[in-house]
Design a protein around this motif. Sequence first.
Motif, PDB file in Angstrom:
ATOM      1  N   PHE A  74     -11.896  19.957  39.753  1.00  0.00           N
ATOM      2  CA  PHE A  74     -13.060  18.912  39.455  1.00  0.00           C
ATOM      3  C   PHE A  74     -12.973  19.137  37.449  1.00  0.00           C
ATOM      4  O   PHE A  74     -13.936  18.923  37.280  1.00  0.00           O
ATOM      5  CB  PHE A  74     -14.229  19.000  39.772  1.00  0.00           C
ATOM      6  CG  PHE A  74     -14.732  18.874  41.515  1.00  0.00           C
ATOM      7  CD1 PHE A  74     -14.136  17.530  41.815  1.00  0.00           C
ATOM      8  CD2 PHE A  74     -14.334  19.928  41.668  1.00  0.00           C
ATOM      9  CE1 PHE A  74     -14.686  17.243  43.096  1.00  0.00           C
ATOM     10  CE2 PHE A  74     -14.275  19.561  43.678  1.00  0.00           C
ATOM     11  CZ  PHE A  74     -14.345  18.195  44.233  1.00  0.00           C
ATOM     12  N   SER A  75     -12.179  19.439  37.188  1.00  0.00           N
ATOM     13  CA  SER A  75     -11.950  19.236  35.489  1.00  0.00           C
ATOM     14  C   SER A  75     -12.356  17.837  35.081  1.00  0.00           C
ATOM     15  O   SER A  75     -12.934  17.507  34.494  1.00  0.00           O
ATOM     16  CB  SER A  75     -11.237  20.047  35.164  1.00  0.00           C
ATOM     17  OG  SER A  75      -9.579  19.303  35.547  1.00  0.00           O
ATOM     18  N   MET A 126     -19.000  22.390  36.849  1.00  0.00           N
ATOM     19  CA  MET A 126     -20.115  22.482  35.159  1.00  0.00           C
ATOM     20  C   MET A 126     -20.371  23.651  34.590  1.00  0.00           C
ATOM     21  O   MET A 126     -20.783  23.417  33.630  1.00  0.00           O
ATOM     22  CB  MET A 126     -20.941  21.217  36.034  1.00  0.00           C
ATOM     23  CG  MET A 126     -20.813  19.788  36.575  1.00  0.00           C
ATOM     24  SD  MET A 126     -21.792  18.540  37.931  1.00  0.00           S
ATOM     25  CE  MET A 126     -23.303  18.767  36.239  1.00  0.00           C
ATOM     26  N   HIS A 127     -21.247  24.560  35.669  1.00  0.00           N
ATOM     27  CA  HIS A 127     -21.346  25.811  34.739  1.00  0.00           C
ATOM     28  C   HIS A 127     -20.434  26.182  33.711  1.00  0.00           C
ATOM     29  O   HIS A 127     -20.502  26.369  33.083  1.00  0.00           O
ATOM     30  CB  HIS A 127     -21.422  26.858  36.129  1.00  0.00           C
ATOM     31  CG  HIS A 127     -21.878  28.133  35.206  1.00  0.00           C
ATOM     32  ND1 HIS A 127     -23.309  27.807  34.885  1.00  0.00           N
ATOM     33  CD2 HIS A 127     -21.814  29.453  35.477  1.00  0.00           C
ATOM     34  CE1 HIS A 127     -22.747  29.589  35.069  1.00  0.00           C
ATOM     35  NE2 HIS A 127     -22.244  30.398  34.854  1.00  0.00           N
ATOM     36  N   LYS A 128     -19.248  25.870  34.539  1.00  0.00           N
ATOM     37  CA  LYS A 128     -17.935  27.188  34.062  1.00  0.00           C
ATOM     38  C   LYS A 128     -17.802  25.544  32.756  1.00  0.00           C
ATOM     39  O   LYS A 128     -17.169  26.482  31.256  1.00  0.00           O
ATOM     40  CB  LYS A 128     -16.453  26.637  34.665  1.00  0.00           C
ATOM     41  CG  LYS A 128     -15.457  27.293  34.001  1.00  0.00           C
ATOM     42  CD  LYS A 128     -14.502  27.240  35.252  1.00  0.00           C
ATOM     43  CE  LYS A 128     -12.745  27.427  34.353  1.00  0.00           C
ATOM     44  NZ  LYS A 128     -11.831  28.098  35.289  1.00  0.00           N
ATOM     45  N   ALA A 129     -17.914  24.587  32.560  1.00  0.00           N
ATOM     46  CA  ALA A 129     -17.883  23.766  31.535  1.00  0.00           C
ATOM     47  C   ALA A 129     -18.573  23.717  30.268  1.00  0.00           C
ATOM     48  O   ALA A 129     -18.794  23.637  29.117  1.00  0.00           O
ATOM     49  CB  ALA A 129     -17.651  21.894  31.502  1.00  0.00           C
ATOM     50  N   GLY A 130     -19.924  24.410  31.033  1.00  0.00           N
ATOM     51  CA  GLY A 130     -21.045  25.067  29.960  1.00  0.00           C
ATOM     52  C   GLY A 130     -21.695  23.327  29.607  1.00  0.00           C
ATOM     53  O   GLY A 130     -22.912  23.936  29.205  1.00  0.00           O
ATOM     54  N   HIS A 167     -29.865  14.927  34.455  1.00  0.00           N
ATOM     55  CA  HIS A 167     -30.177  16.218  35.981  1.00  0.00           C
ATOM     56  C   HIS A 167     -29.180  15.059  36.889  1.00  0.00           C
ATOM     57  O   HIS A 167     -28.851  14.065  36.843  1.00  0.00           O
ATOM     58  CB  HIS A 167     -31.699  15.556  36.445  1.00  0.00           C
ATOM     59  CG  HIS A 167     -31.597  16.587  37.743  1.00  0.00           C
ATOM     60  ND1 HIS A 167     -32.655  17.768  37.055  1.00  0.00           N
ATOM     61  CD2 HIS A 167     -31.347  16.165  38.735  1.00  0.00           C
ATOM     62  CE1 HIS A 167     -33.113  18.256  38.674  1.00  0.00           C
ATOM     63  NE2 HIS A 167     -31.841  17.466  39.324  1.00  0.00           N
ATOM     64  N   VAL A 168     -28.649  16.352  37.563  1.00  0.00           N
ATOM     65  CA  VAL A 168     -27.189  15.314  38.004  1.00  0.00           C
ATOM     66  C   VAL A 168     -27.863  15.353  39.689  1.00  0.00           C
ATOM     67  O   VAL A 168     -28.716  16.469  40.098  1.00  0.00           O
ATOM     68  CB  VAL A 168     -25.860  15.829  38.437  1.00  0.00           C
ATOM     69  CG1 VAL A 168     -24.612  15.647  39.403  1.00  0.00           C
ATOM     70  CG2 VAL A 168     -25.396  16.011  36.442  1.00  0.00           C
TER      71      VAL A 168
END
Length: 142
Positions: free
Chosen positions: A125-126, A26-30, A8-9
């Motif tokens: 933020f990659s 974060m969502h895009k990176a799964g 959890h963040v």
Amino acid sequence: MSDPSPLHVLLVEDDDVAAESVMRSMHKAGMPCPVTWVEDGQAALEVLREQDAQRKAPRPRLILLDLNMPRMNGFEFLEVVRADPKLKEEVIFVLTTSSADADRSRAYDENVAGYMVKSAVGPQFSKLTQLLDGYRRAVQLP
């Protein structure tokens, strides 16, 4: 090898655009990490101490902390957390606009796990996402 434990963040960030960018990345990176977003250090303490009826940040967790915020800034938050026996072991990464050596040194003096300047973590933020995913996979979480 089994999938690592969910992490959890707790995102402590007063800038709506930066917070949305972190969560979108974060969502895009799964990344399967739930994120709880709070606007300053005082709100983060309320979540960590389970005094916020709406927002939760269950363990295992990692804190992403901005330094420059109203009400309670990142350094004030770090001092309180490190002095609290129930919170002193929290894993905290600083994510800030400040590249000042004095701020970096002061943060590391408070035992942060890492210090990242927002402009250096890559587009959308990659690099932050890669770091969090690597941490999640490498560390044995309780």
